[in-house]
Design an enzyme around this catalytic site. Structure first.
Site, short mmCIF file in Angstrom:
data_model
loop_
_atom_site.label_atom_id
_atom_site.label_comp_id
_atom_site.label_asym_id
_atom_site.label_seq_id
_atom_site.Cartn_x
_atom_site.Cartn_y
_atom_site.Cartn_z
N SER A 2 0.81 -1.23 0.00
CA SER A 2 0.00 0.00 0.00
C SER A 2 0.84 1.27 0.00
O SER A 2 0.32 2.34 -0.32
CB SER A 2 -0.94 0.01 1.20
OG SER A 2 -0.22 0.15 2.41
N LYS A 17 0.91 4.74 6.81
CA LYS A 17 0.44 5.57 5.70
C LYS A 17 1.15 6.91 5.76
O LYS A 17 1.92 7.19 6.67
CB LYS A 17 -1.08 5.79 5.77
CG LYS A 17 -1.94 4.53 5.86
CD LYS A 17 -1.91 3.70 4.60
CE LYS A 17 -2.75 2.42 4.77
NZ LYS A 17 -2.59 1.51 3.61
#
Length: 310
Positions: A95, A150
């Site tokens: 990701s 993230k």
């Protein structure tokens, strides 16, 4: 899993610490007194002197006590280092490609965002907050037992729009602003088709210049926007996000292959673990189907990624 490891580490440190202090201030002095008394008794009874081996036996701790005394300083050092300075994490997915790859092992600075106790995670020292563009590790809001990583896109009070794979940010007003900032489109310069590790057909690489930082992002030309699945707030458009106080909006660099704030909302400040700062090891876990080795074994070390600053 990291939460359970922290609890186990604290328990082991506490138990070995109790034994260490008990041995240093009570058990060891008692053994010396016992040895001295035995030596004096031997002299009085037969004018003999206890052998060095016999004296050593009287002053030596039991194997359990000796083990606890030996490992306590090491365990305590690991606990302090892991809880308050740097903690290692493994990247389990793609990701954050191309910044981070599946198989990267990273160091997370836990001091930058304040210090928390390793069990209840209550903050006892404020030291700073995330900035736009920081890569952060945090407890997944929908399951705090899971660690996510993230990039910080929005700070408290920011408005974020992600539309047609373009990012727009309207920063929160501050006391020093003459007027509130307007929406700013984050510049994305096309680099080319992505052909790096774990590349898939249709992946394009861009250089994103987000406010004060520059980093690479990926977009999949074959993936349509999934606006209907975005997290919805009252009073905002379907692809717009208003960051609440003491919360952060995060996204993965692999924009079309990331379960991030667009789909589940915002990261509470108390869920922050730390800032990812460097890659200390990287393994390639890709393995051909006819390989005789198990899938979880790495097929090689990515030496070019070791020591890379995030």
């Amino acid at each position: 899993m990291a939460v359970y490891f922290s609890i186990i580490l604290v328990i082991i440190t506490a138990l070995t610490g109790i034994v260490w202090f008990a041995d240093k201030f009570y058990l060891a002095p008692q053994r010396k007194l016992k040895a001295a008394a035995a030596e004096l008794s031997a002299k009085e009874q037969s004018a003999a002197i206890l052998t060095p081996q016999a004296l050593a036996t009287l002053t030596e701790p039991s194997p359990l006590v000796d083990t606890a005394v030996q490992i306590f300083p090491v365990i305590a050092f690991v606990l302090i280092l892991r809880s308050f300075l740097y903690e290692p994490f493994q990247i389990p997915s793609g990701s954050m490609m191309p910044t981070l790859l599946d198989g990267d092992f990273i160091l997370v600075n836990k001091f930058n965002y304040g210090l928390k106790d390793p069990v209840l995670r209550h903050q006892f020292l404020e030291n700073g907050l995330p900035e736009h563009g920081d890569v952060v590790v945090f407890k997944y809001p929908q399951d705090p037992r899971v660690d996510y990583i993230k990039r910080v896109i929005g700070l408290p009070g920011d408005r974020i729009i992600y539309r047609n794979k373009l990012l727009y940010i309207k920063r929160a007003c501050t006391d020093t602003d003459a007027k509130c900032p307007e929406f700013e489109q984050i510049q994305q310069n096309f680099v080319g088709k992505y052909d790096g590790p774990d590349a898939e057909f249709g992946m394009n690489e861009f250089e994103s210049k987000m406010l004060n930082k520059s980093h690479q992002v990926l977009n999949d030309s074959h993936t349509l926007p999934r606006v209907m699945h975005y997290f919805q707030q009252s009073g905002t458009a379907a692809d717009e996000f208003l960051v609440p106080a003491k919360h952060y909006f995060v996204m993965g660099d692999n924009r079309d292959n990331s379960l991030d704030g667009r789909f589940w909302g915002f990261v509470p400040e108390e869920n922050l673990v730390g800032e990812a700062v460097a890659i200390w090891m990287s393994f390639d876990f890709d393995r051909s189907e006819d390989s005789f080795l198990p899938q979880w074994l790495p097929s090689g070390v990515r030496f070019d990624r070791i020591g890379a600053i995030i």
